[in-house]
Design an enzyme around this catalytic site. Structure first.
Site, mmCIF file in Angstrom:
data_model
loop_
_atom_site.group_PDB
_atom_site.id
_atom_site.type_symbol
_atom_site.label_atom_id
_atom_site.label_comp_id
_atom_site.label_asym_id
_atom_site.label_seq_id
_atom_site.Cartn_x
_atom_site.Cartn_y
_atom_site.Cartn_z
ATOM 1 N N ASP A 302 -6.674 4.701 1.091
ATOM 2 C CA ASP A 302 -5.296 5.166 1.212
ATOM 3 C C ASP A 302 -4.312 4.383 0.354
ATOM 4 O O ASP A 302 -3.221 4.880 0.071
ATOM 5 C CB ASP A 302 -4.865 5.125 2.679
ATOM 6 C CG ASP A 302 -5.457 6.279 3.472
ATOM 7 O OD1 ASP A 302 -5.896 7.256 2.851
ATOM 8 O OD2 ASP A 302 -5.503 6.198 4.710
ATOM 9 N N TYR A 386 -2.724 11.445 8.970
ATOM 10 C CA TYR A 386 -2.587 10.170 9.663
ATOM 11 C C TYR A 386 -1.288 9.461 9.289
ATOM 12 O O TYR A 386 -0.777 9.595 8.174
ATOM 13 C CB TYR A 386 -3.758 9.242 9.340
ATOM 14 C CG TYR A 386 -4.866 9.292 10.376
ATOM 15 C CD1 TYR A 386 -4.686 8.747 11.645
ATOM 16 C CD2 TYR A 386 -6.095 9.882 10.089
ATOM 17 C CE1 TYR A 386 -5.696 8.790 12.594
ATOM 18 C CE2 TYR A 386 -7.113 9.929 11.032
ATOM 19 C CZ TYR A 386 -6.900 9.381 12.286
ATOM 20 O OH TYR A 386 -7.900 9.429 13.233
#
Length: 649
Positions: A302, A386
């Site tokens: 990420d 998320y």
């Protein structure tokens, strides 16, 4: 509430909008920018440590930027190094496909989704499933991992899964289309393949959790008010923060998000002593444990693939932050190297944290108690489904804590209702949430009591019954110096209370012992994929809880500079082959932690925060408890006569 907008006054200040625009202009003047040029990342290079130490207010300082440049027409990529003071392009490094791909551009999400939606094979797959209104289908492009497939070699690729919506505001994550996977070449614009297998029904139940769908909010909670009638206890000067013995600088960049610099602590009003030169969330990987064709390849990086900072949230008072808040704005570059301000990207405030220390004298009945307080510096980033919050806590006793908060919506597939699987849990009818991990890697460039540090591994162990332990009750600690990089690749052990102590070669406490800080891990599993899995090569950093390396300016990210589509081996496994000496050296700790998520129904439709992190606490860094001089709340407040507190405290 106050806010700080970045202005460059210090060598460690974050990039300003003017500097981002100047970077683009330098590259335009150098003939490196055309209509198809894009900028996956634009990052400030930290100045050399010696330069920062020698610098004083008012003196000039260097500002250097590395911009990753991508031609979306040809796929050619390069790193451009720009000296902002001189206004010059100083170096241009061409990147080969074997070095991995640059991070995903924001515009590539829409481009790849549009390509998939226009493909007749994808349209036919949805119509075969009875979907007539294709406009409500959501295509979710995702980084593809690396598997050396012939049709992916040398290509910039995204894989795409499909989700349905009942209406434009519906949450798509509740309606995954199982068995449908597309693969896109972002440069040629070709949809390489569309795999359409199976006829699993799409889960029908919605996953919306806004007030309109949840219903009337409960009314039983009474207000909790947080007030500081005399204002905050911290001061902010540009990027520098001072609070109750702490002094540090707040930074921000598009890749890591929040960064901390020059962290120092002064004991009981004494001199400031260094603890860390720089601390950040350098990388994270989210590997999935489901072997199904639609998910085996999922392993998001990420920070390196999507950029945590570029995806930072604007934080809101009363929701993200409570109390008297100081906000820092952040500035990042968009895909075209134009500056974009993220207002209120960083939140800073104080909060009560219960009892710090207490004792009741059983002989006299006298009670001494002091309350704890912590300074919170945080930001949140949303990557697809998320949301991740990173909260740095500074305590009155010299402790530092990092807490990662994982929340948002779990990523699901679908199956017949009632299906059981060893790799996924049914969390709503027909909705299967795969097991997965969130493994964060903090980069801690330590400077405890000075630049020269050594890291010791400390275990608590029992002593076998015998002459040294005749009654069998004895236990002690064992200390093992991590003398080289090959020795400093370690796994935590909760059964031994394992911790790591970073001790100074330059400073001693009043007992003549090295000043030190102790890294206390909050133990969880490391990477659970098998050693021969491609993600194990690409995310080798996540196979250990701790790595220690000798500091080098260029070694910034534990999975290397370009984890997107990288075959693996970059970063920590490559650097530590040198097996450099770590005794009394300038060392960097890379600490891996995070939850292994076995989903449950309570995680749906939005996941309560899953907490993970670590603690750094003084271990002989101070001469005694540094919080002895706190005001005694039991006897009144700090500014009223004893026994005559009339201010309502």
């Amino acid at each position: 509430m106050t806010a700080t907008t970045p202005q460059v006054r210090h060598p460690l200040d974050q990039l300003s909008g003017e500097e981002i625009a100047r970077t683009r202009q330098v590259l335009v003047e150098a003939g490196r920018v055309g209509e198809t040029t894009r900028f996956p990342s634009v990052l400030l290079l930290d100045p050399p440590k010696a330069e920062v130490r020698a610098w004083s207010d008012g003196q000039p300082f260097s500002r250097r930027v590395v911009a990753v440049v991508l031609d979306i027409a040809t796929g050619a990529a390069a790193e451009a190094f720009v000296d902002l003071v001189a206004g010059e392009l100083t170096e241009w490094r061409e990147l080969g496909a074997e070095q991995g791909q640059p991070a995903v551009l924001f515009e590539e999400y829409d481009r790849s989704a549009d390509l998939v939606r226009a493909d007749p094979r994808w349209q036919a797959a949805l119509r075969r499933r009875g979907v007539e209104d294709l406009s409500l289908a959501f295509v979710g492009p995702l980084s593809p991992g690396h598997f050396d497939y012939p049709d992916e070699k040398g290509r910039r690729v995204l894989r795409a899964l499909t989700f349905l919506r009942d209406h434009v505001d519906d949450s798509p994550w509740a309606h995954p289309v199982e068995g449908l996977l597309a693969k896109v070449d972002l440069i040629t614009g070709e949809v390489i393949s569309v795999d359409d297998v199976g006829d699993v029904p799409v889960p029908a139940e919605h996953g919306n959790f806004d007030a309109a769908h949840v219903g009337t909010a409960r009314t039983t909670l009474k207000p909790i008010e947080i007030t500081q009638p005399e204002g905050v206890s911290f001061t902010v000067d540009g990027g520098e923060v001072s609070w109750e013995g702490w002094r540090f600088r707040v930074g921000f960049n598009a890749r890591e998000g929040l960064t901390l610099h020059r962290v120092e602590f002064a004991e009981n009003g004494g001199e400031y002593r260094p603890i860390a030169n720089r601390a950040s969330m350098a990388e994270m990987v989210v590997p999935y444990g489901d072997p199904a064709p639609w998910r085996y390849w999922i392993s998001y990086f990420d920070a390196g693939e999507y950029l945590l900072g570029k995806n930072a949230n604007t934080l809101k008072l009363g929701c993200d932050c409570l109390g008297v808040i100081h906000y820092f704005d952040a500035v990042v570059a968009d895909d075209n190297c134009n500056p974009v301000t993220i207002p209120q990207a960083i939140c800073m405030h104080e909060e009560d944290y219960g009892i710090l220390w207490k004792h009741t004298n059983i002989l006299t009945g006298a009670v001494e108690v002091r309350r704890s307080r912590r300074l919170v510096v945080s930001f949140f980033s949303t990557i697809g489904n998320y949301d991740y919050g990173f909260f740095w806590y500074f305590y009155l006793d010299g402790t530092i804590q990092l807490e990662a908060k994982a929340t948002g919506v779990v990523f699901c597939g679908s199956a017949e209702p009632g299906t059981t699987s060893p790799y996924a849990a049914e969390i709503a009818p027909g909705l299967m949430a795969p097991v997965h991990q969130h493994l964060f890697c903090a980069r801690l460039d330590m400077e405890v009591g000075g630049e020269r540090n050594t890291v010791d591994e400390v275990d608590v162990v029992g002593i076998p019954t015998g002459p040294q332990n005749p009654h069998g009750n004895a236990f002690t600690t064992t200390t093992t110096p991590l003398a080289s990089e090959s020795q400093a690749q370690r796994v935590a052990d909760a059964t031994k209370g394992r911790s790591w102590i970073i001790r100074s070669a330059d400073s001693t406490n009043r007992l003549g012992k090295p000043r030190a800080y102790q890294l206390m891990p909050h133990v969880g599993p490391t990477l659970l994929a098998q050693p021969d899995a491609t993600v194990s090569a690409r995310a080798a950093f996540a196979t250990k809880h701790l790595w220690v390396t000798k500091h080098t300016d260029e070694q910034r990210y534990p999975a290397g500079d370009f984890p997107n589509q990288h075959p693996g081996g970059a970063g920590l496994p490559e650097w530590t082959k040198a097996d450099r000496d770590l005794v009394d050296e300038d060392v960097v700790l890379w600490h891996v932690f995070g939850p292994t998520h076995v989903p449950r129904p309570e995680d749906w439709p939005v996941m309560p925060v899953d907490y993970s992190g670590f603690t750094l606490r003084p271990h002989g860094f101070c001469d005694r408890n540094p919080a002895l001089d706190l005001p005694d709340g039991a006897k009144g407040c700090a500014h009223c006569p004893p026994g005559q507190c009339g201010c309502g405290h």
